[in-house]
Every structure is written in C-alpha cells, then in structure tokens.
Design an enzyme around this catalytic site. Structure first.
Site, PDB file in Angstrom:
ATOM      1  N   ASP A 276       0.803  -1.235   0.000  1.00 15.96           N
ATOM      2  CA  ASP A 276       0.000   0.000   0.000  1.00 15.96           C
ATOM      3  C   ASP A 276       0.834   1.282   0.000  1.00 15.96           C
ATOM      4  O   ASP A 276       0.310   2.356  -0.294  1.00 15.96           O
ATOM      5  CB  ASP A 276      -0.929   0.026   1.221  1.00 15.96           C
ATOM      6  CG  ASP A 276      -1.982  -1.068   1.176  1.00 15.96           C
ATOM      7  OD1 ASP A 276      -2.087  -1.732   0.132  1.00 15.96           O
ATOM      8  OD2 ASP A 276      -2.690  -1.250   2.177  1.00 15.96           O
TER       9      ASP A 276
ATOM     10  N   MET B  27      -5.815  -2.918  -4.394  1.00 17.24           N
ATOM     11  CA  MET B  27      -5.815  -2.743  -2.939  1.00 17.24           C
ATOM     12  C   MET B  27      -5.482  -1.299  -2.567  1.00 17.24           C
ATOM     13  O   MET B  27      -5.009  -0.526  -3.408  1.00 17.24           O
ATOM     14  CB  MET B  27      -4.854  -3.726  -2.290  1.00 17.24           C
ATOM     15  CG  MET B  27      -5.430  -5.139  -2.235  1.00 17.24           C
ATOM     16  SD  MET B  27      -4.385  -6.266  -1.315  1.00 17.24           S
ATOM     17  CE  MET B  27      -5.404  -7.738  -1.304  1.00 17.24           C
TER      18      MET B  27
HETATM   19  O1  F6P Z   1      -1.388  -5.523   3.657  1.00 13.19           O
HETATM   20  C1  F6P Z   1      -2.210  -4.510   3.193  1.00 13.19           C
HETATM   21  C2  F6P Z   1      -3.349  -5.102   2.420  1.00 13.19           C
HETATM   22  O2  F6P Z   1      -2.857  -5.680   1.246  1.00 13.19           O
HETATM   23  C3  F6P Z   1      -4.449  -4.076   2.126  1.00 13.19           C
HETATM   24  O3  F6P Z   1      -4.237  -3.352   0.957  1.00 13.19           O
HETATM   25  C4  F6P Z   1      -5.682  -4.942   2.069  1.00 13.19           C
HETATM   26  O4  F6P Z   1      -6.831  -4.215   2.396  1.00 13.19           O
HETATM   27  C5  F6P Z   1      -5.392  -5.990   3.083  1.00 13.19           C
HETATM   28  O5  F6P Z   1      -4.003  -6.107   3.164  1.00 13.19           O
HETATM   29  C6  F6P Z   1      -5.984  -7.349   2.791  1.00 13.19           C
HETATM   30  O6  F6P Z   1      -5.697  -8.174   3.849  1.00 13.19           O
HETATM   31  P1  F6P Z   1      -5.933  -9.730   3.915  1.00 13.19           P
HETATM   32  O7  F6P Z   1      -4.847 -10.393   3.107  1.00 13.19           O
HETATM   33  O8  F6P Z   1      -5.838 -10.052   5.341  1.00 13.19           O
HETATM   34  O9  F6P Z   1      -7.261  -9.985   3.299  1.00 13.19           O
END
Ligand code: F6P
Length: 347
Positions: free
Chosen positions: A128, A170
């Site tokens: 991010d 994301m």
């Molecule tokens: O690590 C950040 C991120 O990639 C965000 O952009 C996203 O909202 C989140 O992780 C998704 O997380 P998970 O893999 O736990 O669904």
C-alpha cells in the site's frame, strides 16, 4: 548477540529479501545469531516457533514472494497479558534485540514495545506504500507493476467490446497503487480514498467520452475509495468476514458496486476485475529486491549501533533510520499534486 526477526501483517514481495540480507550481514559481518520468529507477533506471544537461521536457509530466497517466517495479523495488545508473554518469550530464547518487518500495524506494535523497554527496530513493508517517514515501502513497486500489467491487458479487450472495465486494486486508506498504476496504465478515471468523487461526475465524464470520443473506458478504483454524495448504495463494500485484530474491516468489491451504478445510469456494458491478492503475491521486481536488501542491511546495522526504536526508511536515494513513533503518527496519503497529474487524463 541474539537477534530475532519476524514478519507481521499482510505479506508482500520482498520480505524474504529483507530476511536474507539480515541473516547474511548479521552472521558474516557481526557474528550474530539470527533467529526466525514464526507468524509475526503470534510467535512471540505463544512462545514460538523460534528457530535459528543460517545462511544456508536463506541462500535461495531473494526472488521468492511470501515469507519463509509466515505472518499473521496478531495484535499482542488485544491479548490478556500480551506484553508479559512477549517479554517472557524474549527472555526464554535470550533474544537481545528484535527486527520487526511490517506495515503500520506491526510497526505500531513495535513502537509501543520499544516504549515498554524492548530493544527493537522496524522495517517498513506493504504494497500500500502508506507508511509515513519513508518515501517507499518495499512491495509497492511489485504491486504497481502487476496492476499496470492488468490495466494494459483490460484496455484492449475493453476497446474491442466498447465496454467500461473497472479494475479494483488494494489500498484501504491510501490510493497509491490505484493512482500510480492508473497513471502508468493510462486510466480514464481513478478513484482513491483521499479524494472522494461524486458518482454523478464519474458518470457524466464517461458519457461525454463515449459520446464524443472513445467508446470504451478503463476505471481504476482503490478498494477503500469513497463516493462524495451519500447514496443508499454508496457505502464502502465490505466482505462479511468480521474485523482483524487491529480493527480493520475486510474490504473488497467496490468495483462491482460502481459497475452496477454506471450501467444503471448509462446503459454502457460494464465488466469488473478485482485484482485482489494477485498483486501481493509472486516474485518482487528488481527495484523491490534492491530496496528490501538495503533495508535488511540497514536494519542489522541499526542493531549494531544500538539505534533501537527506529525503522529503516528511504529518503530520496538514501536509507536512513527514523524514529518509529514519529512514523506511526499518520498514514501516508497521496498529495494533491500527484493526484492532479492523473486528473489531466480523466475522461
Ligand atoms: O497488507 C495490506 C493489504 O494488502 C491491504 O491493501 C488490504 O486491504 C489488506 O491487506 C488485505 O488483507 P488480507 O490479506 O488479510 O485480506
């Protein structure tokens, strides 16, 4: 000197390159013992697994995605006696210092643990790119290159079918991936959390474009993008899977919502692509491999110089150490000037 290394939060390309650099320099230059702590803060909270890392363990991992140490979104501050448990594990394994590799959540915990007297340094990661105090987190470049490739690919099929294709990437609180890949991929509209747009304006611009110019559009939207005017159906789209231990709702699906609104208001055929975890997996780009390697080397150097409570950071072309508490004060968001560059190409 015994140094424990952990990776916390969402994984991202380059984690293994950081671990490799820490192990190489720690062992070769400083004769330290390096220990891998499994699954982020969970490993320290639950007393392991914590295993010694040798150069042989990391020799071939530079280009591997994921993390050999596994990861978790465990927040020790939400667990009963979490800090005491962590301190006990550190004592039991005789760890003199910890290197925590993570994003704002993991590094936020690191900053607090440092205030609790634990000798700790941080390394900022996340696709991010929203960690303050550094120009770049590693993993971001790889995610942007993946998203740009996706945008390039959908543009030709959108054009062939005269469709609106919405690519969701994301970016929970900051739209770095959306904006950067959108500019690189020539997107006709980019929606980010920092600058909410009026859905009516989006629709208007697409109608104008399709009536007087091209008959297709590519829209890039960050998963956390917000719409300015409140409609019953303009809330953030959340997966119904609860919250993580840091209180984050799980986002995903805003592209489908936009697609329904645009179709309803224009009649243009719409398709959606939700890039999801594709942008977080796989091999890091050359840029991320080098940045991760520089961060790993600098992290073990911070330990050597006893600069605890700091994290590695890229400032311009230099790697520096910066206080974790300062970096944790705010999320790094897109500035208006950068957004204005993208706006020139909207519509
Ligand atoms: O690590 C950040 C991120 O990639 C965000 O952009 C996203 O909202 C989140 O992780 C998704 O997380 P998970 O893999 O736990 O669904």
């Amino acid at each position: 000197m015994n140094v424990g290394v952990l990776t916390g939060g969402g994984d991202c390309p380059g984690l293994n390159a950081v671990i490799r650099a820490i192990v190489y320099k720690g062992i070769k230059n400083y004769k330290y013992n390096i220990y891998g702590i499994y699954e982020g803060w969970k490993g320290l909270l639950e007393g392991g697994p914590i295993v010694p890392l040798a150069i042989d363990d990391v020799v071939n991992i530079l280009d591997e995605g994921g993390t050999i140490l596994k990861t978790s979104r465990t927040n020790p501050f939400t667990h009963t006696s979490g800090i005491d448990k962590i301190k006990k594990t550190i004592e039991r394994y005789k760890l003199d210092a910890i290197i925590a590799i993570g994003g704002e959540d993991t590094l936020g915990v690191a900053a607090k643990l440092h205030q609790e007297g634990i000798k700790i340094v941080g390394v900022p990661k996340t696709i991010d790119n929203d960690v303050s105090g550094t120009d770049r987190t590693f993993g971001f470049d790889t995610a942007v290159s993946c998203a740009t490739d996706a945008i390039d690919r959908v543009r030709s099929t959108a054009e062939a079918h005269n469709r609106v294709v919405i690519v969701e990437v994301m970016g929970r609180e900051a739209g770095w991936i959306a904006l950067t890949s959108g500019i690189a991929g020539g997107a006709n509209m980019i929606l980010v959390p920092e600058y909410p747009v009026d859905i009516e304006d989006v629709v208007k611009q697409i109608i104008v474009r399709h009536t007087h110019g091209e008959q297709f559009s590519v829209i890039v939207v960050a998963e956390g993008a917000k719409l300015k005017r409140k409609r019953a159906d303009s809330k953030l789209v959340m997966l119904d899977q609860g919250k993580d231990e840091f209180g984050h709702v799980r986002l995903g699906g805003i592209a489908n919502q936009l697609s329904a609104i645009i179709y309803e208001k224009t009649g243009f055929e719409c398709r959606t692509v939700i890039l999801g975890h594709i942008q977080r997996g796989g091999t890091p780009t050359a840029f991320d491999r080098v940045l991760s390697t520089r961060y790993g080397i600098h992290a073990i150097d911070l330990i050597r110089r006893k600069q605890y409570g700091k994290m590695t950071a890229l400032r311009g072309t230099k790697i520096i150490g910066t206080p974790l508490v300062d970096a944790m004060k705010t999320v790094k968001t897109i500035d208006k000037d950068f957004y204005a560059i993208a706006e020139v190409f909207f519509g």
